[in-house]
Design a protein around this motif. Structure first.
Motif: not given
Length: 195
Positions: A150-159
């Motif tokens: 699932t592509v996250s809506k929150e940006d967690f800068k990778g990983g």
């Protein structure tokens, strides 16, 4: 002896006696003045020494205050400079991280993280999130891991992040938290050998 001779003799004797008494009074007065002068000199010397000591103490205090103020200002300046350098360093780290995220090594790392999360879930229900910047890698990752992502809506800068809702567990291999943690812990250790 004639009266004139007697008067001369009496006058001479009176003058000698008056001179002797005058000289004695002058000597006595001179000794008294010398004593007063000596006391005055000693008192002036004591006052001068006391004043010199007080001025030395005052000068030392002013020097210490100036030194403390200069040290405090220097520490503030060092702190400001270190903060600027720290920000620049982490900006550079983020730039390098973005460059790394375009490499094949990063894709392999994501595959490894996904496979470890799947192994930990041991067949349990799990949602695996990838960062929105990695949306272009979704098909590649699903193909190489066999997992639905699932592509996250929150940006967690990778990983990746994986949530095992049944066990209430978050597996967090996101770069954002790691970067923030390192930013908070990072200190310049100037002057230490091997630092």
């Amino acid at each position: 002896m004639t009266t004139e001779e007697k008067m001369f003799h009496l006058q001479t004797a009176a003058m000698e006696e008056a001179r002797a008494e005058g000289n004695a009074i002058i000597r006595q007065h001179e000794e008294a003045l010398n004593g007063v002068f000596e006391q005055h000199c000693q008192e002036a010397k004591r006052q001068a020494e006391t004043r010199i000591k007080a001025e030395k103490v005052n000068a030392r205090q002013q020097l210490n205050m100036a030194s403390s103020k200069a040290q405090l200002e220097l520490k503030r300046e060092i702190g400001r400079t270190q903060m600027e350098l720290k920000k620049k360093l982490f900006e550079e780290v983020e730039t390098l991280l973005k460059e790394y995220m375009e490499t094949e090594a990063y894709r392999r790392l994501l595959v490894e993280y996904i496979e470890k999360a799947a192994a930990f879930a041991d067949g349990g229900e799990m949602t695996i999130y990838i960062n929105s910047t990695d949306a272009d890698k979704k098909d590649y990752l699903e193909e190489h891991t066999g997992m639905e992502l699932t592509v996250s809506k929150e940006d967690f800068k990778g990983g990746i992040r994986a949530v095992l809702r049944g066990r209430n567990i978050l597996i967090d291999h996101a770069f954002k938290g790691a970067l923030e943690s390192e930013y908070q812990k990072f200190l310049f250790r100037g002057g230490e050998k091997g630092a």
